[in-house]
Design an enzyme around this catalytic site. Structure first.
Site: not given
Ligand code: AMP
Length: 394
Positions: A7, A89, A178, A237, A281, A379
């Site tokens: 990716n 990707r 996605h 976004r 978080r 993915e």
């Molecule tokens: P992604 O784009 O799928 O990698 O997701 C990123 C998002 O997932 C970010 O906003 C992170 O804060 C959230 N995230 C990842 N791990 C956790 C966790 N253990 N608890 C809450 N949010 C999480």
């Protein structure tokens, strides 16, 4: 058989080396800040994690060299001959690609012809493809598009209410993104439902986020559009806004079109509403500490996601399963709860205790009319599966 899933972003290169068809991760890694003199390379293998900092990585070819040397030097592979295929990707496949494809010069030209539709993503994907084609010239390389899963959407769902010539001349339509994630997760949900005809909504909620309505295994509508900006508020976004915002921001702040678009892509969503962070978080923590705008960021997003769920419920003519996936969908119970409480009227009921636990699980209550699952997405595996499928026909 070993397959590399790649990716490539504008300044990063993520990869995973998979043992196929067992779908086991052998190694994974990431080169960040490509184009700089303080690039970083992280490599994970055999339970080890190696981080190299302050590297001079001026372009993606150097990043690919780093990855290959890292795999060889750490004896993850003994020689390059062990790599049987590479899957890339690619974000935008337009209407040119209805399926993944074996890459040749013509395919690269076609992907480049879609650059205007995905200026932030496709050029970087092509740089990654070219670098790996050069490094591994005798290995099959496959492009897997974010958009192909959504090519089954009917016209009334993918066309906008704008002059039809815009679609005919410039491809202005909804493409959706996605796709590999929505496909991976909906296939698993379909199997679990254990019946032929299924109605599934996948909520892929990560930093980028989209919802898809999947009828009998096929995408019939999705929340992202011409670009990944459409839909509901995400990490940075905005999701849907009234396009008249562009004129108002020009009049009031002197913003150019590019400036407003950049603000909608990079300074909105969780970050823009809360003024704190794009990361769920931080948002959840601040909301729990009583920060009203952080709570508002969660509520606005949940409200808009609920709007889509209600709309897709009608479109699908009911619902068998709602599936949460991606970083936030898999990990943030607060976000799942905020969404689900808004769609209870549809018979979607989750159990607070089950929602609190981690991993792949069902979180719906016994009396819920709809199954609610958390299913981790993958993915990379989906990309590797396509490399093997196309290798067989090549
Ligand atoms: P992604 O784009 O799928 O990698 O997701 C990123 C998002 O997932 C970010 O906003 C992170 O804060 C959230 N995230 C990842 N791990 C956790 C966790 N253990 N608890 C809450 N949010 C999480």
């Amino acid at each position: 058989m070993k397959i590399l899933s790649v990716n490539a972003g504008s300044s990063s290169l993520k990869f995973q080396l998979l043992q196929m068809p067992e779908e086991i991760e052998i190694s994974s890694g990431l080169v960040e800040r490509i184009g700089n003199k303080n690039a970083e390379f992280t490599l994970k293998f055999n339970g080890n994690k190696q981080v190299l900092k302050d590297l001079v990585v001026l372009d993606h070819s150097v990043a690919v060299d780093l990855v290959i040397k890292g795999l060889l030097q750490n004896k993850v592979i003994q020689s390059l001959d062990e790599i049987d295929g590479v899957g890339h990707r690619v974000v935008q496949g337009g209407e040119l690609f209805k399926d993944s494809v074996v890459i040749d010069d013509d395919v690269v030209i076609k992907i480049a012809s879609l650059n205007d539709l995905a200026p932030l993503h496709n050029p970087a994907n092509i740089i990654g493809i070219n670098a790996f084609r050069k490094a591994l010239p005798n290995v099959i390389q496959v492009a897997v598009f974010d958009t192909t899963f959504h090519q089954t959407m009917p016209k009334e769902n993918f066309l906008y209410g704008v002059p039809y010539e815009w679609y005919e001349k410039h491809g202005v339509r909804k493409y959706g993104f996605h796709g590999t994630s929505h496909q991976y997760v909906s296939q698993l949900a379909h199997q679990r439902l254990n019946k032929e005809n299924t109605k599934i909504i996948v909520a892929h909620i990560g930093n980028g986020a989209s919802l898809t309505a999947v009828l009998n295994g096929k995408s019939i509508d999705t929340s992202m559009g011409l670009t990944p900006l459409e839909g509901f508020p995400m990490g940075t976004r905005s999701g849907n806004v009234d396009p008249a915002i562009f004129q108002l921001m020009q009049q009031k702040e002197g913003y150019s079109l590019e400036k407003t678009l950049n603000e909608l892509n990079k300074s909105s969503g969780y970050l823009g509403i809360s003024g704190i962070s794009h990361d769920s978080r931080d948002i959840v923590q601040a909301a729990e500490a009583g920060n009203e705008r952080a709570q508002l960021a969660i509520d606005i997003q949940a409200k808009r996601i609920a709007d889509y769920i209600a709309s897709y419920y009608v479109l699908l003519g009911g619902l068998d399963a709602l599936v949460f996936t991606a970083g936030i969908g898999e990990n943030a119970k607060e976000v799942r709860e905020a969404v689900c409480k808004r769609v209870e009227v549809l018979g979607i009921k989750i159990d607070a205790e089950l929602n609190n636990s981690r991993g792949d699980k069902e979180i719906s209550r016994k009396d819920s009319l709809v199954k609610v699952w958390v299913i981790p997405t993958n993915e990379e595996v989906m990309i590797a599966r396509d490399v093997i499928r196309l290798q067989k026909h090549n």
